[in-house]
Design a protein around this motif. Structure first.
Motif, PDB file in Angstrom:
ATOM      1  N   THR A   1      -6.966   4.240   4.097  1.00  0.00           N
ATOM      2  CA  THR A   1      -6.085   3.093   4.302  1.00  0.00           C
ATOM      3  C   THR A   1      -6.665   2.068   5.276  1.00  0.00           C
ATOM      4  O   THR A   1      -6.476   0.861   5.092  1.00  0.00           O
ATOM      5  CB  THR A   1      -4.700   3.538   4.790  1.00  0.00           C
ATOM      6  OG1 THR A   1      -4.839   4.350   5.959  1.00  0.00           O
ATOM      7  CG2 THR A   1      -3.978   4.316   3.706  1.00  0.00           C
TER       8      THR A   1
ATOM      9  N   HIS B   1      -0.619  -2.079   9.256  1.00  0.00           N
ATOM     10  CA  HIS B   1      -1.136  -0.705   9.271  1.00  0.00           C
ATOM     11  C   HIS B   1      -0.509  -0.018  10.478  1.00  0.00           C
ATOM     12  O   HIS B   1      -0.052  -0.677  11.403  1.00  0.00           O
ATOM     13  CB  HIS B   1      -2.668  -0.753   9.383  1.00  0.00           C
ATOM     14  CG  HIS B   1      -3.366   0.566   9.367  1.00  0.00           C
ATOM     15  ND1 HIS B   1      -3.435   1.391  10.462  1.00  0.00           N
ATOM     16  CD2 HIS B   1      -4.081   1.201   8.385  1.00  0.00           C
ATOM     17  CE1 HIS B   1      -4.148   2.471  10.164  1.00  0.00           C
ATOM     18  NE2 HIS B   1      -4.532   2.377   8.906  1.00  0.00           N
TER      19      HIS B   1
ATOM     20  N   VAL C   1      -0.534  -1.499   4.352  1.00  0.00           N
ATOM     21  CA  VAL C   1      -1.097  -0.217   3.927  1.00  0.00           C
ATOM     22  C   VAL C   1      -0.714   0.843   4.960  1.00  0.00           C
ATOM     23  O   VAL C   1      -0.329   0.524   6.073  1.00  0.00           O
ATOM     24  CB  VAL C   1      -2.643  -0.274   3.797  1.00  0.00           C
ATOM     25  CG1 VAL C   1      -3.083  -1.292   2.755  1.00  0.00           C
ATOM     26  CG2 VAL C   1      -3.303  -0.578   5.143  1.00  0.00           C
ATOM     27  N   ASP C   2      -0.840   2.105   4.588  1.00  0.00           N
ATOM     28  CA  ASP C   2      -0.683   3.228   5.509  1.00  0.00           C
ATOM     29  C   ASP C   2       0.784   3.434   5.873  1.00  0.00           C
ATOM     30  O   ASP C   2       1.654   2.633   5.560  1.00  0.00           O
ATOM     31  CB  ASP C   2      -1.540   3.004   6.771  1.00  0.00           C
ATOM     32  CG  ASP C   2      -1.755   4.266   7.592  1.00  0.00           C
ATOM     33  OD1 ASP C   2      -2.372   5.211   7.051  1.00  0.00           O
ATOM     34  OD2 ASP C   2      -1.337   4.315   8.758  1.00  0.00           O
TER      35      ASP C   2
ATOM     36  N   GLY D   1       0.841  -1.196   0.000  1.00  0.00           N
ATOM     37  CA  GLY D   1       0.000   0.000   0.000  1.00  0.00           C
ATOM     38  C   GLY D   1       0.873   1.242   0.000  1.00  0.00           C
ATOM     39  O   GLY D   1       1.575   1.523   0.972  1.00  0.00           O
TER      40      GLY D   1
END
Length: 210
Positions: free
Chosen positions: A15, A32, A68-69, A7
């Motif tokens: 996200t 994350h 992600v993020d 991501g």
């Protein structure tokens, strides 16, 4: 196995909704920033990365199928070099909306909460976010709208120019399941696309909802 999905989208671009969606589609666990807050073994990895230490990305993401993020999104180039067959998802949203969301959530939490949180680990994570996001990513110019928007645009263009088109999905989570599932080659679920971590939910989590 290593990461299958990288991501590259910055925080406040959906996200967390994407994290939940990827896990529902079978690409979990998904890393994350909230995982860094939940797992005290994580912070040392990311502090070392920010200092420029060589990283064992297999160790950092052991057990994860996707990411992600922030903080991972900051290192998308390194991750793609290390996991060259991974698919890349670049989450985006309308730039002005993104800027306002950053002001109301992450930057407000850093200004009001990071020094007074009673938990020392939470304070350490917040100091790390301050270093990574406020100082490193945005040069301590977080209230300069034009600068922030130019950085946001440059980030999107850098990802889009570096990642092969068949390996990249530029994605607004408001598009729902269809483009995501087509990109990943999986069937459409029969459930609604997750919508999570709104500004209000973020502020309530940080006890800043006044």
């Amino acid at each position: 196995m290593g990461l299958e999905i990288i991501g590259a989208g910055w925080g406040r671009t959906g996200t967390h909704s994407l994290k939940i969606a990827l896990e529902q589609l079978g690409f979990g666990p998904c890393h994350h920033m909230y995982r860094v807050r939940a797992d005290q073994s994580q912070l040392a990895f990311w502090q070392a990365a920010l200092q420029g230490a060589p990283m064992d990305w297999n160790r950092v993401f052991a057990g994860y199928r996707s990411q992600v993020d922030w903080p991972g999104a900051h290192y998308w180039r390194d991750l793609l070099a290390h996991f060259p067959t991974a698919k890349v998802i670049l989450t985006v949203r309308e730039p002005q909306s993104w800027f306002e969301s950053m002001q109301r959530t992450i930057f407000r939490a850093l200004k009001e909460g990071r020094l007074i949180d009673p938990d020392p680990y939470n304070r350490a994570v917040s100091e790390y976010v301050q270093d990574l996001v406020t100082l490193t990513t945005f040069a301590d110019r977080t209230e300069d709208r034009d600068y922030m928007l130019s950085r946001y645009d440059a980030h999107i263009k850098s990802v889009q120019s570096a990642v092969p088109s068949d390996q990249l999905l530029t994605y607004d989570v408001r598009q729902g399941w269809q483009p995501l599932c087509e990109f990943l080659g999986v069937p459409l679920p029969d459930t609604a696309f997750p919508v999570t971590n709104s500004t209000q939910e973020f502020l309530e989590r940080k006890n800043l909802s006044r």
